[in-house]
Design an enzyme around this catalytic site. Sequence first.
Site, PDB file in Angstrom:
ATOM      1  N   ASP A  30       0.810  -1.217   0.000  1.00 21.10           N
ATOM      2  CA  ASP A  30       0.000   0.000   0.000  1.00 21.10           C
ATOM      3  C   ASP A  30       0.846   1.272   0.000  1.00 21.10           C
ATOM      4  O   ASP A  30       2.072   1.224   0.212  1.00 21.10           O
ATOM      5  CB  ASP A  30      -0.954   0.007   1.210  1.00 21.10           C
ATOM      6  CG  ASP A  30      -0.270  -0.424   2.511  1.00 21.10           C
ATOM      7  OD1 ASP A  30       0.972  -0.387   2.578  1.00 21.10           O
ATOM      8  OD2 ASP A  30      -0.979  -0.803   3.454  1.00 21.10           O
ATOM      9  N   ASP A  79      -7.324  -2.345  14.418  1.00 20.35           N
ATOM     10  CA  ASP A  79      -8.704  -2.662  14.022  1.00 20.35           C
ATOM     11  C   ASP A  79      -8.771  -3.917  13.145  1.00 20.35           C
ATOM     12  O   ASP A  79      -9.807  -4.220  12.565  1.00 20.35           O
ATOM     13  CB  ASP A  79      -9.333  -1.461  13.296  1.00 20.35           C
ATOM     14  CG  ASP A  79      -8.592  -1.074  12.017  1.00 20.35           C
ATOM     15  OD1 ASP A  79      -7.618  -1.776  11.638  1.00 20.35           O
ATOM     16  OD2 ASP A  79      -8.988  -0.082  11.384  1.00 20.35           O
ATOM     17  N   GLU A 113      -9.571  -1.785   5.658  1.00 22.34           N
ATOM     18  CA  GLU A 113     -10.189  -1.481   6.945  1.00 22.34           C
ATOM     19  C   GLU A 113     -11.416  -2.375   7.163  1.00 22.34           C
ATOM     20  O   GLU A 113     -11.917  -2.986   6.216  1.00 22.34           O
ATOM     21  CB  GLU A 113     -10.602   0.000   6.957  1.00 22.34           C
ATOM     22  CG  GLU A 113      -9.433   0.985   6.780  1.00 22.34           C
ATOM     23  CD  GLU A 113      -8.574   1.134   8.031  1.00 22.34           C
ATOM     24  OE1 GLU A 113      -8.431   0.167   8.803  1.00 22.34           O
ATOM     25  OE2 GLU A 113      -8.016   2.240   8.219  1.00 22.34           O
ATOM     26  N   HIS A 121      -7.017  -4.464  10.375  1.00 21.31           N
ATOM     27  CA  HIS A 121      -6.763  -4.302   8.937  1.00 21.31           C
ATOM     28  C   HIS A 121      -5.483  -5.010   8.517  1.00 21.31           C
ATOM     29  O   HIS A 121      -4.538  -5.144   9.287  1.00 21.31           O
ATOM     30  CB  HIS A 121      -6.781  -2.828   8.498  1.00 21.31           C
ATOM     31  CG  HIS A 121      -5.622  -2.000   8.946  1.00 21.31           C
ATOM     32  ND1 HIS A 121      -5.755  -0.677   9.322  1.00 21.31           N
ATOM     33  CD2 HIS A 121      -4.296  -2.261   9.065  1.00 21.31           C
ATOM     34  CE1 HIS A 121      -4.581  -0.195   9.641  1.00 21.31           C
ATOM     35  NE2 HIS A 121      -3.666  -1.132   9.502  1.00 21.31           N
TER      36      HIS A 121
HETATM   37  P1  PGA Z   1       2.174  -0.790  12.559  1.00 21.42           P
HETATM   38  O1  PGA Z   1       0.945  -0.941  11.555  1.00 21.42           O
HETATM   39  O2  PGA Z   1       3.165  -1.804  12.114  1.00 21.42           O
HETATM   40  O3  PGA Z   1       2.678   0.612  12.362  1.00 21.42           O
HETATM   41  O4  PGA Z   1       1.632  -1.061  13.911  1.00 21.42           O
HETATM   42  C1  PGA Z   1       0.539  -2.213  11.185  1.00 21.42           C
HETATM   43  C2  PGA Z   1      -0.482  -2.100  10.083  1.00 21.42           C
HETATM   44  O5  PGA Z   1      -1.162  -1.066  10.011  1.00 21.42           O
HETATM   45  O6  PGA Z   1      -0.585  -3.049   9.293  1.00 21.42           O
END
Ligand code: PGA
Length: 256
Positions: free
Chosen positions: A63, A132, A139, A134
Amino acid sequence: MEVIIQPTPEAASQVAARLIARLFREKPAAVLGLATGSTPVLLYRELVRMKLDWQRVTTFNLDEYVGLAPDHPASYHHLMEENLFRHVNIHAENVHIPDGQAQNIPEFCQGYEAQIRAGGGIDLQVLGIGTDGHIGFNEPTSSLASRTRIKTLTLETRRDNAHFFGSEDAVPRHVITMGIGTILDARNILLLAFGDHKAAAVAGAVEGPVSAMNPASALQLHPLVTFVVDKAAASVLRKTEYYRWVYDNKPNWQRA
Ligand code: PGA
């Protein structure tokens, strides 16, 4: 699903790095799906330290934020360059990251899917997980069949990622992300999660019902998924004893 619980993020990242090293040994022209955020940074450090041969490797990142130039300090282009690509012998033409500045986003997304297919598909996809649930930036309520497309971030994710931007307000509202269907097409999936703030999302993904409310739970539908988590991220799982037992009793040929 396999769940490997390690005492620390460092130990978990070493296990993950060994799985990737084994893939490179078996298939020097591997196609690797990569993730960003804070989680995989230790993994990338370990991969750099291992001095693997990236000459024939191709990568596709999950992404990127819409509207950010590749040299923006919070862009995923920048994070990948700083933490991995500039330290290994990968060819720039083999690196693929969604273009946050694409003029025609639907057309770009279709092209990205076509590039993954033309590359022979992803051998191993590295994932983090949001608080959450994702994966990529899919999301909650994302279609479990979704493909690469534009998404709008939740307030929770914008809050979680504010530290990369200095303030919540500066976090872009939109992203381009591989879909859940795109991720499920990878031949192997390796998800990393560290910290107790990830524990509920990890438990929902591994032991909860398959639901678009926890997008990572869609991984239950995939035949070859490994979660490598630290103790804190495993703290809400109910079957930890079993996961440890499985890992301790692995046949030698399955060990990384
Ligand atoms: P983070 O994010 O590694 O910064 O905790 C994980 C994600 O959003 O997949």
